[in-house]
Write a protein that holds these residues in place. Structure first.
Motif, PDB file in Angstrom:
ATOM      1  N   SER A   1     -12.430   5.442  -3.765  1.00  0.00           N
ATOM      2  CA  SER A   1     -13.229   4.337  -2.840  1.00  0.00           C
ATOM      3  C   SER A   1     -12.754   3.190  -4.183  1.00  0.00           C
ATOM      4  O   SER A   1     -13.441   3.448  -5.354  1.00  0.00           O
ATOM      5  CB  SER A   1     -14.234   3.676  -2.909  1.00  0.00           C
ATOM      6  OG  SER A   1     -14.297   2.418  -1.673  1.00  0.00           O
TER       7      SER A   1
ATOM      8  N   THR B   1      -7.920  10.319   8.712  1.00  0.00           N
ATOM      9  CA  THR B   1      -9.529   9.933   8.227  1.00  0.00           C
ATOM     10  C   THR B   1      -9.997   9.343   9.840  1.00  0.00           C
ATOM     11  O   THR B   1     -10.957   8.390   9.783  1.00  0.00           O
ATOM     12  CB  THR B   1      -8.404   8.547   7.688  1.00  0.00           C
ATOM     13  OG1 THR B   1      -7.884   7.618   8.606  1.00  0.00           O
ATOM     14  CG2 THR B   1      -7.953   8.769   6.246  1.00  0.00           C
TER      15      THR B   1
ATOM     16  N   SER C   1      -8.151   5.180   9.557  1.00  0.00           N
ATOM     17  CA  SER C   1      -7.876   4.144   8.472  1.00  0.00           C
ATOM     18  C   SER C   1      -6.064   4.766   8.567  1.00  0.00           C
ATOM     19  O   SER C   1      -5.512   5.603   8.613  1.00  0.00           O
ATOM     20  CB  SER C   1      -8.035   4.901   7.244  1.00  0.00           C
ATOM     21  OG  SER C   1      -7.823   4.021   6.077  1.00  0.00           O
TER      22      SER C   1
ATOM     23  N   ARG D   1      -4.389   3.178   3.431  1.00  0.00           N
ATOM     24  CA  ARG D   1      -5.104   4.116   2.422  1.00  0.00           C
ATOM     25  C   ARG D   1      -3.735   3.266   1.222  1.00  0.00           C
ATOM     26  O   ARG D   1      -3.210   4.538   0.460  1.00  0.00           O
ATOM     27  CB  ARG D   1      -5.820   5.160   2.051  1.00  0.00           C
ATOM     28  CG  ARG D   1      -6.673   4.716   4.049  1.00  0.00           C
ATOM     29  CD  ARG D   1      -7.407   6.151   3.950  1.00  0.00           C
ATOM     30  NE  ARG D   1      -8.117   6.006   3.136  1.00  0.00           N
ATOM     31  CZ  ARG D   1      -9.348   7.375   3.295  1.00  0.00           C
ATOM     32  NH1 ARG D   1      -9.179   8.492   3.612  1.00  0.00           N
ATOM     33  NH2 ARG D   1     -10.061   7.115   1.710  1.00  0.00           N
ATOM     34  N   THR D   2      -3.889   2.441   0.258  1.00  0.00           N
ATOM     35  CA  THR D   2      -3.565   2.401  -0.851  1.00  0.00           C
ATOM     36  C   THR D   2      -4.671   1.531  -2.074  1.00  0.00           C
ATOM     37  O   THR D   2      -5.238   1.326  -1.877  1.00  0.00           O
ATOM     38  CB  THR D   2      -2.264   1.761  -0.500  1.00  0.00           C
ATOM     39  OG1 THR D   2      -2.489   0.109  -0.503  1.00  0.00           O
ATOM     40  CG2 THR D   2      -1.338   2.122   0.314  1.00  0.00           C
TER      41      THR D   2
ATOM     42  N   ASN E   1      -6.464  -1.561   2.295  1.00  0.00           N
ATOM     43  CA  ASN E   1      -6.621  -0.605   3.202  1.00  0.00           C
ATOM     44  C   ASN E   1      -7.314  -0.316   4.525  1.00  0.00           C
ATOM     45  O   ASN E   1      -7.913  -2.065   4.863  1.00  0.00           O
ATOM     46  CB  ASN E   1      -8.570   0.386   2.596  1.00  0.00           C
ATOM     47  CG  ASN E   1      -9.247   1.590   3.698  1.00  0.00           C
ATOM     48  OD1 ASN E   1      -8.522   1.842   4.782  1.00  0.00           O
ATOM     49  ND2 ASN E   1      -9.505   1.984   3.192  1.00  0.00           N
TER      50      ASN E   1
ATOM     51  N   SER F   1      -9.787  -4.548   7.100  1.00  0.00           N
ATOM     52  CA  SER F   1      -9.371  -4.485   6.079  1.00  0.00           C
ATOM     53  C   SER F   1     -10.067  -4.160   4.521  1.00  0.00           C
ATOM     54  O   SER F   1     -10.747  -4.957   4.953  1.00  0.00           O
ATOM     55  CB  SER F   1      -8.263  -5.304   5.521  1.00  0.00           C
ATOM     56  OG  SER F   1      -8.332  -6.666   6.157  1.00  0.00           O
ATOM     57  N   ASN F   2      -9.452  -4.033   3.640  1.00  0.00           N
ATOM     58  CA  ASN F   2      -9.985  -3.998   2.098  1.00  0.00           C
ATOM     59  C   ASN F   2      -8.579  -4.883   1.582  1.00  0.00           C
ATOM     60  O   ASN F   2      -8.144  -3.644   2.196  1.00  0.00           O
ATOM     61  CB  ASN F   2     -10.532  -3.154   1.301  1.00  0.00           C
ATOM     62  CG  ASN F   2     -12.142  -2.612   2.058  1.00  0.00           C
ATOM     63  OD1 ASN F   2     -12.455  -3.822   1.902  1.00  0.00           O
ATOM     64  ND2 ASN F   2     -11.748  -1.868   2.881  1.00  0.00           N
TER      65      ASN F   2
END
Length: 452
Positions: free
Chosen positions: A27, A193, A234, A237-238, A242, A279-280
């Protein structure tokens, strides 16, 4: 109780040996506030519900690799008679209340995670049943809960939450969620995912204070049960973003005793459905990190989303009686947390139904929450949380009453190892007579504070 606690720790560590060859989940979205090594020991005056005390409180917090430990050791003396205050050790977890938390790993990023102590912020799965939860509604009667999660070979997993390792009375709140990532070992984008989970939550708590004049677990003692099914994936995912999508269907079962006591109420099992986006996002070098979740909810009669939240442990019977007037509706749940320059962390949450009506006492209610934490900024540092439930008017969101929980600590750095501060607590909990009341605590202090 101590044997049960030891067994739980050994159980989790045993799983770690079993899956030690599994890769750790990667992560890039790591909080600057996760790893803390600090020793605090402060001396000061404490006012608890109008009574003055003077004493020492030792609060070390350390992180060594994946292991995190936080303690809270109080030694308070009554300023009128000079006797040491023992109330904090007489109820709830007893002597084990000195353990604020004992943690191994990080949830959702490590194949093994275990936490014992304060479970504030824990959720089961995506949170449709147990979400925005805390077992720390009372500073005086602190509970020692347990939360654990394991993932074997990136495919099979299990989450468990247990609210109180004090085994007086029957089984407390227990949540279990087996889950599966059917394509976890593949390298197919997005598909790898996918996560599918099934949750069951139950509570048969019949514990009452000795000599209590008010029964607060009448309905929970007869049993409350809930189940849910969820699926998530997901989408992106970069290194910078995310983005995940999930869907949840939940059911709260009928409590027969509650139904028999209210024969004229339109009460039965209730169901709900929700679709959420989470989202992150971060800028380069973590100058800004954000987590956001928005959830559209549909709920039927006798159903409350996130039923097992922070308000549940305040008064279980009162929480269950809210189901009697809960009618079919829709609503929005949203959270937003931002970390700026790895120095300031601020967040908020809001659950608001579409048909909230300030003129109708039986209408759906809103929930609001705020969180603040800072590193040392100049000479000052702050940490605080605030939540309030049962709102039918957002104008009343920030007044303290029986629906509120609040804690704020503000400190001033005197020199490299000395600080002065104020610790404010507002909790609402059962007293020795079994009656729920607000407990207001203000503690100015001076002490030692050293970061490593």
């Amino acid at each position: 109780m101590k044997k049960s606690l030891l067994f739980f720790v050994l159980f989790a560590l045993g799983f770690q040996v079993t899956i030690a060859q599994d890769d750790v989940l990667e992560s890039v979205f790591e909080s600057a506030f996760d790893d803390t090594n600090i020793f605090n020991a402060n001396l000061g005056l404490t006012n608890i519900d109008g009574q003055n005390y003077f004493g020492l409180r030792v609060q070390p917090e350390f992180t060594i690799g994946k292991l995190g430990v936080g303690l809270d050791i109080p030694l308070l003396f009554d300023m009128e008679n000079g006797q040491i205050r023992t109330e904090e050790f007489k109820h709830g977890a007893g002597i084990l209340r000195m353990i604020r938390f004992l943690r191994y790993g990080n949830k959702k990023t490590d194949p093994v995670y275990i936490k014992i102590g304060d479970l504030t912020g824990e959720k089961l799965g995506y949170g449709s049943l147990i979400g925005n939860y805390t077992n720390a509604t009372s500073f005086e009667r602190r509970k020692i809960g347990a939360s654990a999660s394991i993932l074997i070979k990136k495919t099979y997993g299990l989450e468990v939450i247990y609210s109180d390792l004090n085994f007086n009375g029957s089984t407390k709140l227990l949540g279990i969620r087996p889950f599966m990532k059917p394509f976890g070992q593949s390298s197919i984008p997005i598909v790898e995912t996918m996560e599918i989970g099934v949750s069951t939550v139950s509570d048969n708590d019949n514990y009452q204070e000795v000599g209590a004049t008010e029964v607060t677990t009448k309905y929970s003692s007869s049993g409350i049960k809930a189940n849910s099914f969820d699926v998530g994936v997901s989408l992106i995912r970069t290194q910078m973003l995310n983005l995940g999508l999930d869907a949840q269907f939940s059911k709260l079962s009928k409590n027969n005793l509650l139904a028999s006591d209210n024969p004229t109420a339109n009460y039965g099992a209730g169901t709900g459905f929700a679709i959420g986006l989470e989202s992150n996002f971060k800028f380069i070098a973590n100058t800004v990190y954000m987590n956001a979740r928005i959830e559209r909810q549909w709920y039927g009669d006798n159903y409350i989303p996130q039923f097992f939240n922070f308000a549940y442990e305040i008064n279980k019977d009162a929480r269950m009686q809210e189901l009697l007037t809960a009618t079919k509706s829709q609503g929005i749940f949203g959270t937003l947390t931002a970390e700026i320059l790895q120095s300031i962390k601020i967040g908020g949450s809001l659950m608001i139904p579409d048909d909230m009506d300030s003129n109708d006492p039986n209408s759906r209610r809103a929930i609001v929450g705020l969180d603040l934490e800072t590193k040392q900024i100049g000479k000052f540092k702050a940490k605080g949380t605030y939540v309030k439930a049962g709102l039918n008017n957002l104008g009343d969101a920030f007044s303290l009453d029986e629906r509120s929980l609040a804690n704020l600590i503000v400190t001033y750095k005197v020199n490299s190892f000395m600080e002065a501060g104020v610790d404010y607590q507002w909790t609402f909990a059962e007293n020795e007579n079994g009656v729920f009341k607000a407990i207001n605590q203000v503690r100015p202090y001076v002490g030692v504070s050293m970061e490593f």
